[in-house]
Design an enzyme around this catalytic site. Structure first.
Site, PDB file in Angstrom:
ATOM      1  N   HIS A  46       4.941  -0.024  -0.476  1.00 45.27           N
ATOM      2  CA  HIS A  46       5.700  -0.921   0.402  1.00 45.27           C
ATOM      3  C   HIS A  46       4.725  -1.953   0.931  1.00 45.27           C
ATOM      4  O   HIS A  46       3.504  -1.759   0.873  1.00 45.27           O
ATOM      5  CB  HIS A  46       6.353  -0.140   1.546  1.00 45.27           C
ATOM      6  CG  HIS A  46       5.360   0.501   2.459  1.00 45.27           C
ATOM      7  ND1 HIS A  46       4.795   1.726   2.188  1.00 45.27           N
ATOM      8  CD2 HIS A  46       4.771   0.067   3.596  1.00 45.27           C
ATOM      9  CE1 HIS A  46       3.919   2.032   3.140  1.00 45.27           C
ATOM     10  NE2 HIS A  46       3.887   1.046   4.003  1.00 45.27           N
ATOM     11  N   GLU A  75      -0.782  -4.521  11.702  1.00 40.87           N
ATOM     12  CA  GLU A  75      -0.010  -4.085  10.536  1.00 40.87           C
ATOM     13  C   GLU A  75       1.465  -4.418  10.738  1.00 40.87           C
ATOM     14  O   GLU A  75       2.183  -4.734   9.781  1.00 40.87           O
ATOM     15  CB  GLU A  75      -0.194  -2.596  10.293  1.00 40.87           C
ATOM     16  CG  GLU A  75       0.314  -2.155   8.938  1.00 40.87           C
ATOM     17  CD  GLU A  75      -0.087  -0.730   8.621  1.00 40.87           C
ATOM     18  OE1 GLU A  75      -0.927  -0.527   7.726  1.00 40.87           O
ATOM     19  OE2 GLU A  75       0.434   0.186   9.284  1.00 40.87           O
ATOM     20  N   HIS A 125       0.832  -1.198   0.000  1.00 39.46           N
ATOM     21  CA  HIS A 125       0.000   0.000   0.000  1.00 39.46           C
ATOM     22  C   HIS A 125       0.869   1.252   0.000  1.00 39.46           C
ATOM     23  O   HIS A 125       2.087   1.200   0.144  1.00 39.46           O
ATOM     24  CB  HIS A 125      -0.999   0.016   1.179  1.00 39.46           C
ATOM     25  CG  HIS A 125      -0.383   0.307   2.518  1.00 39.46           C
ATOM     26  ND1 HIS A 125      -1.131   0.613   3.633  1.00 39.46           N
ATOM     27  CD2 HIS A 125       0.906   0.348   2.930  1.00 39.46           C
ATOM     28  CE1 HIS A 125      -0.342   0.831   4.658  1.00 39.46           C
ATOM     29  NE2 HIS A 125       0.888   0.671   4.273  1.00 39.46           N
ATOM     30  N   CYS A 151       5.627   5.812   4.737  1.00 45.17           N
ATOM     31  CA  CYS A 151       4.406   5.122   4.294  1.00 45.17           C
ATOM     32  C   CYS A 151       3.793   5.780   3.068  1.00 45.17           C
ATOM     33  O   CYS A 151       2.871   5.234   2.467  1.00 45.17           O
ATOM     34  CB  CYS A 151       3.384   5.064   5.433  1.00 45.17           C
ATOM     35  SG  CYS A 151       3.829   3.829   6.641  1.00 45.17           S
ATOM     36  N   ASP A 190      -4.916 -10.710  -0.465  1.00 44.59           N
ATOM     37  CA  ASP A 190      -3.579 -11.309  -0.365  1.00 44.59           C
ATOM     38  C   ASP A 190      -2.785 -11.109  -1.657  1.00 44.59           C
ATOM     39  O   ASP A 190      -3.305 -11.348  -2.752  1.00 44.59           O
ATOM     40  CB  ASP A 190      -3.695 -12.808  -0.045  1.00 44.59           C
ATOM     41  CG  ASP A 190      -2.344 -13.412   0.317  1.00 44.59           C
ATOM     42  OD1 ASP A 190      -1.514 -12.720   0.942  1.00 44.59           O
ATOM     43  OD2 ASP A 190      -2.117 -14.586  -0.033  1.00 44.59           O
ATOM     44  N   HIS A 191      -1.545 -10.660  -1.508  1.00 47.60           N
ATOM     45  CA  HIS A 191      -0.645 -10.401  -2.634  1.00 47.60           C
ATOM     46  C   HIS A 191      -1.194  -9.358  -3.609  1.00 47.60           C
ATOM     47  O   HIS A 191      -0.932  -9.431  -4.812  1.00 47.60           O
ATOM     48  CB  HIS A 191      -0.276 -11.699  -3.367  1.00 47.60           C
ATOM     49  CG  HIS A 191       0.710 -12.522  -2.591  1.00 47.60           C
ATOM     50  ND1 HIS A 191       0.365 -13.234  -1.455  1.00 47.60           N
ATOM     51  CD2 HIS A 191       2.028 -12.725  -2.752  1.00 47.60           C
ATOM     52  CE1 HIS A 191       1.432 -13.838  -0.976  1.00 47.60           C
ATOM     53  NE2 HIS A 191       2.462 -13.548  -1.742  1.00 47.60           N
ATOM     54  N   HIS A 237       3.232  -5.034   3.751  1.00 50.56           N
ATOM     55  CA  HIS A 237       3.068  -5.442   5.149  1.00 50.56           C
ATOM     56  C   HIS A 237       2.601  -6.886   5.182  1.00 50.56           C
ATOM     57  O   HIS A 237       1.905  -7.351   4.278  1.00 50.56           O
ATOM     58  CB  HIS A 237       2.003  -4.602   5.858  1.00 50.56           C
ATOM     59  CG  HIS A 237       2.425  -3.199   6.125  1.00 50.56           C
ATOM     60  ND1 HIS A 237       3.281  -2.863   7.143  1.00 50.56           N
ATOM     61  CD2 HIS A 237       2.096  -2.040   5.512  1.00 50.56           C
ATOM     62  CE1 HIS A 237       3.462  -1.546   7.147  1.00 50.56           C
ATOM     63  NE2 HIS A 237       2.765  -1.027   6.154  1.00 50.56           N
TER      64      HIS A 237
HETATM   65 NI    NI Z   1       2.546   0.919   5.538  1.00 48.15          NI
END
Ligand code: NI
Length: 136
Positions: free
Chosen positions: A41, A126, A16, A35, A81-82, A43
């Site tokens: 990036h 997170e 995200h 962020c 997911d992914h 998580h």
């Molecule tokens: Ni983040």
């Protein structure tokens, strides 16, 4: 009869970028720091879904764990997911994918699939140390 909470853990990886389109890039990086990195990036999100209610007198279940597992898979894991949350998902096309907003979206997706007399809460990690809870 006593109320019992049934919990199920799930996991997904997603990318995200935290970004407010109404702000300049400078304002975004001032508020969101790393962020807001334009190249995104990732998580490793951990999710805990909690369902509370009275055990059914016939089955002794609050909710069938197998059904809960399938609901989480269909509504959350297979959807996110992914994925790049900003680019790949309809849910975050116009919603900033903070942990707070992701938790609310997940709650809404699961809520429709669970009996209305049962209470639902989601906890979304997170990072190991940062997590949010919805409803508050
Ligand atoms: Ni983040």
């Amino acid at each position: 009869m006593h109320k019992v909470t049934v919990c199920r853990k799930a996991h997904f990886n997603a990318a995200h970028r935290l970004y407010n389109p109404e702000w300049s890039d400078d304002q975004n990086s001032e508020v969101f720091g790393k962020c807001s990195n334009p190249h995104y990036h990732g998580h490793n999100y951990d999710l805990i879904v909690k369902v509370s209610g009275y055990p059914d007198p016939q089955t002794g279940y609050v909710v069938d764990m197998k059904k809960l597992k399938d609901i989480i898979h269909e509504e959350v894991t297979s959807r996110f997911d992914h994925k790049n949350l900003n680019l790949d998902t309809e849910e975050f096309r116009r919603v900033n994918p903070t942990a707070e907003n992701i938790a609310v979206v997940i709650w809404n997706l699961i809520r429709d699939q669970i009996d209305q007399e049962l209470d639902l809460k989601v906890i979304l990690f997170e990072t190991e140390r940062n997590f949010v809870e919805y409803p508050a």
